[in-house]
Scaffold this motif. Structure first.
Motif, PDB file in Angstrom:
ATOM      1  N   LEU A  48       0.724  -1.242   0.003  1.00  0.00           N
ATOM      2  CA  LEU A  48      -0.026  -0.068  -0.133  1.00  0.00           C
ATOM      3  C   LEU A  48       1.012   1.255   0.003  1.00  0.00           C
ATOM      4  O   LEU A  48       1.955   1.422   0.652  1.00  0.00           O
ATOM      5  N   VAL A  51      -1.060   7.202   2.841  1.00  0.00           N
ATOM      6  CA  VAL A  51      -2.159   8.084   2.511  1.00  0.00           C
ATOM      7  C   VAL A  51      -2.350   8.767   3.917  1.00  0.00           C
ATOM      8  O   VAL A  51      -1.846   8.450   5.136  1.00  0.00           O
ATOM      9  N   LEU A  59     -10.201   4.081   3.294  1.00  0.00           N
ATOM     10  CA  LEU A  59     -10.029   3.467   2.102  1.00  0.00           C
ATOM     11  C   LEU A  59      -9.863   1.960   2.288  1.00  0.00           C
ATOM     12  O   LEU A  59      -9.600   1.380   3.414  1.00  0.00           O
ATOM     13  N   LEU A  64      -3.929   3.065  -0.744  1.00  0.00           N
ATOM     14  CA  LEU A  64      -3.915   2.741  -2.127  1.00  0.00           C
ATOM     15  C   LEU A  64      -2.893   1.759  -2.485  1.00  0.00           C
ATOM     16  O   LEU A  64      -1.570   1.918  -2.087  1.00  0.00           O
ATOM     17  N   ALA A  68      -1.599   1.214  -8.763  1.00  0.00           N
ATOM     18  CA  ALA A  68      -3.201   1.483  -8.896  1.00  0.00           C
ATOM     19  C   ALA A  68      -3.151   2.554  -9.710  1.00  0.00           C
ATOM     20  O   ALA A  68      -2.469   3.605  -9.784  1.00  0.00           O
ATOM     21  N   VAL A  70      -6.078   5.324 -10.113  1.00  0.00           N
ATOM     22  CA  VAL A  70      -7.306   5.912  -9.140  1.00  0.00           C
ATOM     23  C   VAL A  70      -7.914   6.990  -9.991  1.00  0.00           C
ATOM     24  O   VAL A  70      -7.253   8.064 -10.257  1.00  0.00           O
ATOM     25  N   TYR A  72     -10.518  10.134  -9.532  1.00  0.00           N
ATOM     26  CA  TYR A  72     -10.912  10.804  -8.424  1.00  0.00           C
ATOM     27  C   TYR A  72     -11.751  12.193  -9.043  1.00  0.00           C
ATOM     28  O   TYR A  72     -11.156  12.808  -9.854  1.00  0.00           O
ATOM     29  N   LEU A  82      -2.900  13.452  -1.004  1.00  0.00           N
ATOM     30  CA  LEU A  82      -2.500  12.078  -1.373  1.00  0.00           C
ATOM     31  C   LEU A  82      -1.240  12.194  -1.998  1.00  0.00           C
ATOM     32  O   LEU A  82      -0.254  11.380  -1.881  1.00  0.00           O
ATOM     33  N   GLU A 136       2.839   3.915 -10.460  1.00  0.00           N
ATOM     34  CA  GLU A 136       1.985   4.501  -9.591  1.00  0.00           C
ATOM     35  C   GLU A 136       1.182   5.720 -10.084  1.00  0.00           C
ATOM     36  O   GLU A 136       2.019   6.835  -9.957  1.00  0.00           O
ATOM     37  N   VAL A 138      -1.784   8.390 -10.078  1.00  0.00           N
ATOM     38  CA  VAL A 138      -3.085   9.066  -9.326  1.00  0.00           C
ATOM     39  C   VAL A 138      -3.681   9.567 -10.553  1.00  0.00           C
ATOM     40  O   VAL A 138      -3.058  10.743 -11.105  1.00  0.00           O
TER      41      VAL A 138
END
Length: 139
Positions: A48, A51, A59, A64, A68, A70, A72, A82, A136, A138
């Motif tokens: 993970l 965060v 979460l 996270l 991932a 994500v 948003y 984040l 990674e 976001v």
């Protein structure tokens, strides 16, 4: 809860996630199918990303998963938090399709901008950019 009870917005998001999962499964890893290494009867476990503490309780698994993508929508301050948590802890992240994200605010929250890729205009397929620009991400 069946898909019949989902709002049109949630149902559309679920379809998008299903499409993204299919695309991710088709990306080969070191000459073989990356999904072939994980027995289906075992749940997928990933490390993970850090965060902010107030978000950890909200979460799944308290964070996270690394690698991932994500989606948003909402206040940029939460996204900046984040990003600060991930990059401030030595991780890397990418922001795709948010040309007005306040990078100064993210830096003031502790984000390390040298560990952040910003792709303001990803073109017609932002998911493809997210998959191949960083491990990674976001979004």
């Amino acid at each position: 809860m069946g898909s019949d009870a989902l709002s049109p917005e949630v149902a559309a998001r679920e379809r998008t996630l299903d499409d993204l999962r299919r695309r991710m499964a088709s990306v080969p890893g070191h000459g073989e199918s990356a999904t072939g290494h994980i027995p289906r009867e075992q749940p997928l476990r990933r490390d993970l990303l850090p965060v902010p503490a107030p978000l950890a309780a909200l979460l799944p698994d308290g964070g996270l998963p690394k690698g991932a993508v994500v989606a948003y929508s909402g206040a940029h301050s939460m996204l900046s938090g984040l990003l600060a948590a991930v990059t401030g802890d030595g991780g890397h992240a990418a922001v795709v399709g948010l040309p007005r994200l306040g990078l100064l605010a993210a830096a003031e929250m502790g984000a390390q901008l040298s560990r952040l890729a910003v792709i303001a205009d990803p073109g017609p397929d932002p998911a493809e950019v997210a998959f191949f620009r960083g491990s990674e991400c976001v979004v």
